[in-house]
Design an enzyme around this catalytic site. Sequence first.
Site, mmCIF file in Angstrom:
data_model
loop_
_atom_site.group_PDB
_atom_site.id
_atom_site.type_symbol
_atom_site.label_atom_id
_atom_site.label_comp_id
_atom_site.label_asym_id
_atom_site.label_seq_id
_atom_site.Cartn_x
_atom_site.Cartn_y
_atom_site.Cartn_z
ATOM 1 N N GLY A 36 -2.670 124.563 74.190
ATOM 2 C CA GLY A 36 -2.519 125.287 72.919
ATOM 3 C C GLY A 36 -3.663 125.267 72.136
ATOM 4 O O GLY A 36 -4.393 126.173 71.454
ATOM 5 N N GLY A 44 3.490 126.694 75.694
ATOM 6 C CA GLY A 44 3.025 125.785 76.560
ATOM 7 C C GLY A 44 2.806 124.265 76.064
ATOM 8 O O GLY A 44 3.552 123.947 74.868
ATOM 9 N N SER A 45 1.904 123.767 76.590
ATOM 10 C CA SER A 45 1.545 122.332 76.230
ATOM 11 C C SER A 45 1.023 122.380 74.851
ATOM 12 O O SER A 45 0.097 123.439 74.720
ATOM 13 C CB SER A 45 1.057 121.527 77.060
ATOM 14 O OG SER A 45 -0.103 121.918 77.476
ATOM 15 N N THR A 46 0.805 121.408 73.969
ATOM 16 C CA THR A 46 0.110 121.317 72.950
ATOM 17 C C THR A 46 -1.381 121.138 73.469
ATOM 18 O O THR A 46 -2.485 121.731 72.552
ATOM 19 C CB THR A 46 0.303 119.751 72.086
ATOM 20 O OG1 THR A 46 1.778 120.036 71.546
ATOM 21 C CG2 THR A 46 -0.573 119.744 71.030
ATOM 22 N N LYS A 69 0.426 136.587 81.171
ATOM 23 C CA LYS A 69 0.102 135.756 82.177
ATOM 24 C C LYS A 69 1.135 134.799 82.482
ATOM 25 O O LYS A 69 1.314 133.759 81.781
ATOM 26 C CB LYS A 69 -1.451 135.117 81.868
ATOM 27 C CG LYS A 69 -2.357 134.632 82.852
ATOM 28 C CD LYS A 69 -1.441 133.596 83.903
ATOM 29 C CE LYS A 69 -1.661 132.184 83.381
ATOM 30 N NZ LYS A 69 -1.115 131.058 84.271
ATOM 31 N N GLU A 92 5.386 113.712 75.459
ATOM 32 C CA GLU A 92 6.503 114.420 76.025
ATOM 33 C C GLU A 92 6.569 114.532 77.474
ATOM 34 O O GLU A 92 5.470 114.650 78.188
ATOM 35 C CB GLU A 92 6.341 116.211 75.443
ATOM 36 C CG GLU A 92 7.082 117.047 76.040
ATOM 37 C CD GLU A 92 6.800 118.545 75.744
ATOM 38 O OE1 GLU A 92 5.737 118.746 76.178
ATOM 39 O OE2 GLU A 92 7.701 118.919 75.357
#
Length: 502
Positions: free
Chosen positions: A255, A250-252, A197, A406
């Site tokens: 995640g 990707g981002s936390t 994806k 971030e």
Amino acid sequence: MSTIANQPISLLPEVQAFLKRPKRLFINNAFVEPASGKTMPTEDPATGGVLDHIPAGDATDIDAAVRAARAAFEGEWRAMSPTQRAACMFKLADLIEQHAEEFAEIESLDVGKTITSARAIDVPFTVFLWRYYAGWATKLYGKTLDLSLPPGGAFFSYVRREPVGVVGCIIPWNYPLAQVSFKIAPALAAGCTTVVKPAEQASLANLRLAELIAEAGFPPGVVNIVTGLGESAGAALAEHPDVNKISFTGSTAVGKLIMQAAGRSNLKRLTLELGGKSPTIIFDDADMAEAIPTAAAAIFNNSGQVCNAGSRLYVQRRSFDRVLEGVVEYAQKLRIGIGLDESTQLGPLVTSEQKRRVLSYMDQGLRSGAKLVIGGPDVLQDVPGNFVAPSIFTNTTPEMSIVREEIFGPVLVAMPFDDPDEIAPVANQTHYGLAATIFTRDISRAHTLAARLNAGAVWINCFGVFDPNLPFGGFKQSGMGREFSQEGVEAFTELKAVTVKL
Ligand code: NAP
Ligand code: MG
């Protein structure tokens, strides 16, 4: 800071032809319409307009892709020898290399990144990585061992290393071709099959790669690519009961959602490569001619859209003004412009949404009392495209969001420190732990500090040195597991202990 470069750009005929082709999902080595028939626009970072349309795949398409991947895993791919699998991978590496300039242009167009960095980093690293992991396909071992405990005779035991199965790969937008390769190359070397994806913001290089995968001789179903939104296609992959593992970058925040989905469904295995807020630490004794431009490049490369970007700069007090001045000068000299212009050194951000996010962090920084030294939320806002000026803040405090979170843009916070022994806890004062950089000539201090920093990568007197043979990944909320290296391919395997009574 120089103004926007605007050379007229002519694209390769192959890229023009690719842009004209209607984009399709790649399932079972065929290019197919999404079940819903829907498409979605992908933005042109240079103008803010529409660059292309890509299929909006959803759960139905993900299910078809997972079924294709399962059939390939149980069938043709599994039946192939490691050498045969490696041959397909080497072929794909050659094809990517033959089309290197095309990929560099597509990445530059879709992500906004500079064509010079796409040529120097994204494409060659990808080719090298495919060759590196093609080599691993023939070099995965189990082991034999002697047992001590079981009574009643001799046993012979061995441990097999088997492919984990069907792997879902969820990709971010900052290095689309490289990131998808970081996942599917080791997965295929281990004997797995994959459903990808891509990031909705930048799927084009992944779709061009699909065309080369078909050409490289992979059996149908080994790699499937379903573009679409994270909340539909991505979530369906993470929830799918027949997916054995998700490899996610990707981002936390996302995640954590993927981890929850794995827990709710089938406890699929996870590798998570997440965000960062990585420190660069410069001591008074550093080689400043090296440290200053490296610290600046660490935050401004790829317009700061790099997971391991050096976004917090700590400088020993005596050198603070000098380093700050040097980094500001570096930022001032950066030529800002559209990525495809060869003279551009800092391109636009990937989307207008990302630009808004970065500007909003800068507003928060100003409101909370940080001092803007260069750049800021108001610069370049009268030009079209997703441009953000390289920006540097001082007078920050640890609680400010620009210090903690971030930003994923060209925004640096710079802070002095006094006691060399106290910099480790300050640098570690973050829930991230991806990378850290140290500049000092004191070898003992460098290694002592490297051991105290909570980060998956520590660079000493250099920054951002990657190699397919060097494991990469995060401590704390920067992720779990490692990509690259032997660990990276073994992450796509399960161990099976087999015991025989002799
Ligand atoms: P993101 O928003 O987390 O998205 C990453 C991927 O996850 C995209 O394909 C996204 O789809 C998908 N996704 C979104 N919601 C989902 C859901 N509920 N279930 C399953 N998948 C979902 O990150 P991004 O904005 O693309 O990338 C920036 C972030 O990635 C930064 O935080 C950066 O630090 C991190 N990053 C880390 C590394 C590393 O190696 N550690 C490398 C690069 C980037 P959509 O595109 O449709 O949203
Ligand atoms: Mg785009």
